[in-house]
Design a protein around this motif. Structure first.
Motif, short mmCIF file in Angstrom:
data_model
loop_
_atom_site.label_atom_id
_atom_site.label_comp_id
_atom_site.label_asym_id
_atom_site.label_seq_id
_atom_site.Cartn_x
_atom_site.Cartn_y
_atom_site.Cartn_z
N MET A 139 1.52 0.55 1.15
CA MET A 139 0.89 -0.65 2.06
C MET A 139 -0.16 -1.54 1.13
N THR A 140 -0.24 -2.99 1.12
CA THR A 140 -1.37 -2.71 0.05
C THR A 140 -2.08 -3.60 1.50
N VAL A 141 -2.91 -4.37 1.22
CA VAL A 141 -4.79 -5.44 1.38
C VAL A 141 -3.77 -6.58 1.96
N ALA A 142 -2.71 -6.90 0.90
CA ALA A 142 -2.36 -7.89 1.54
C ALA A 142 -1.02 -7.31 2.26
N ASP A 143 -0.71 -6.48 3.20
CA ASP A 143 0.03 -6.26 4.62
C ASP A 143 -0.73 -6.13 5.62
N CYS A 144 -1.96 -5.81 5.39
CA CYS A 144 -2.67 -5.34 5.94
C CYS A 144 -2.15 -6.82 7.69
N ALA A 145 -2.70 -8.05 7.30
CA ALA A 145 -2.13 -8.78 8.58
C ALA A 145 -1.21 -8.44 9.01
N GLY A 146 -0.70 -8.10 8.63
CA GLY A 146 1.08 -7.73 9.21
C GLY A 146 1.31 -6.54 9.62
N VAL A 147 0.15 -5.46 9.46
CA VAL A 147 0.40 -4.31 9.96
C VAL A 147 -0.25 -4.03 10.94
N VAL B 38 -1.17 8.24 3.13
CA VAL B 38 0.22 7.72 3.04
C VAL B 38 0.78 6.66 3.79
N ASN B 39 0.22 5.14 3.44
CA ASN B 39 0.94 4.27 4.26
C ASN B 39 1.93 3.35 4.10
N LEU B 40 3.25 3.39 5.32
CA LEU B 40 4.20 2.92 4.28
C LEU B 40 5.02 1.88 5.20
N VAL B 41 5.26 0.94 4.49
CA VAL B 41 5.70 -0.78 5.87
C VAL B 41 7.06 -0.83 5.25
N GLY C 159 11.74 -12.10 6.34
CA GLY C 159 10.73 -13.16 7.29
C GLY C 159 9.56 -12.21 7.17
N GLY C 160 9.32 -10.74 6.90
CA GLY C 160 8.05 -10.22 7.02
C GLY C 160 7.95 -8.89 7.24
N LEU C 161 6.60 -8.19 7.57
CA LEU C 161 6.68 -6.69 8.06
C LEU C 161 7.33 -6.54 9.32
N VAL C 162 7.64 -5.03 9.62
CA VAL C 162 8.62 -5.66 11.24
C VAL C 162 8.19 -3.53 11.51
N GLY C 163 7.52 -2.92 10.36
CA GLY C 163 6.62 -1.47 11.15
C GLY C 163 6.21 -0.92 9.51
N GLY D 218 16.89 1.14 14.15
CA GLY D 218 17.14 2.20 13.15
C GLY D 218 15.54 2.58 12.59
N ILE D 219 14.69 1.33 12.34
CA ILE D 219 13.10 1.22 11.74
C ILE D 219 12.26 2.31 11.59
N GLY D 220 12.03 2.66 13.62
CA GLY D 220 10.91 3.68 13.44
C GLY D 220 11.76 4.99 12.89
N GLY D 221 13.03 5.32 12.51
CA GLY D 221 13.91 6.73 12.48
C GLY D 221 13.87 6.34 10.51
N ALA D 222 13.72 5.13 10.13
CA ALA D 222 14.08 5.22 9.04
C ALA D 222 12.48 5.68 8.17
N LEU D 223 11.41 5.06 8.65
CA LEU D 223 9.80 5.17 9.03
C LEU D 223 9.29 6.89 9.05
N LEU D 224 9.80 7.37 10.10
CA LEU D 224 9.81 9.24 10.13
C LEU D 224 9.95 9.40 9.15
N ALA D 225 11.36 9.23 8.62
CA ALA D 225 12.17 10.10 7.43
C ALA D 225 11.54 9.73 6.25
#
Length: 181
Positions: free
Chosen positions: A1-9, A54-57, A62-66, A98-105
């Motif tokens: 995750m970058t500072v640019a991702d913060c609004a989406g997160v 560790v921040n993962l996106v 269209g943008g960030l989803v998780g 499946g996005i949550g599973g991918a992030l958790l994995a």
């Protein structure tokens, strides 16, 4: 995750709380959550942190989803080498994809690669959907409970744990491989 991702997160986090915790915590708190304030807080933590979180996106057209983040366990009451999953949120429009599973994995894979032996997380006791999700991934409630106060209302949390030392492939409850031993 970058500072640019913060609004989406922040958008994912606020919308995720409002969707997941409706009826589990005071609606006044959920309504008062601010994407702008969350964005500012995330930016500050990224800029001033020591880099251990560790921040993962997850992105889709269209943008960030998780978003997920983990770090060494915060409270010191668990064995050394333990990690804590601080957050795992998926945009409500993308839940069940499946996005949550991918992030958790990926989070579990990184914890194991970093030599972590266990991963812990806290989840609202009333959040049956999230508890079921983590149980499918091999997490078990370890008996620890803690009150979490929101706008003067106690919202109990339970701790879940997953042991990463068993020497087998890490899989979710459906047998999908997460990380190699």
């Amino acid at each position: 995750m970058t500072v640019a991702d913060c609004a989406g997160v922040a958008e994912i986090r606020v919308r995720g709380w409002r969707a997941a915790y409706r009826g589990m915590m005071p609606q006044s708190h959920l309504d008062a959550m601010s994407v702008q304030e969350n964005t500012a807080g995330l930016r500050t933590r990224l800029r001033t942190g020591d880099g251990s979180v560790v921040n993962l996106v997850a992105e889709a057209p269209g943008g960030l989803v998780g978003w997920a983040c983990h770090d060494p366990y915060r409270d010191g009451e668990v064995p050394p080498g333990s990690a804590e999953l601080y957050a795992l949120y998926v945009h409500p429009e993308h839940c069940g994809t499946g996005i949550g599973g991918a992030l958790l994995a990926e989070s579990l894979r990184r914890c194991r690669a970093d030599g972590r032996t266990r991963v812990h997380l806290w989840v609202l006791k009333a959040n049956v959907r999230a508890r079921r999700f983590y149980e499918q991934w091999g997490f078990t409630a370890d008996g620890a409970e803690e009150p979490y106060e929101v706008d003067g209302v106690e919202v109990p949390e339970v701790r879940y744990t997953k042991d990463l030392r068993d020497g087998r492939d890490l899989t979710d409850g459906k047998g999908r491989r997460v990380a190699a031993a």
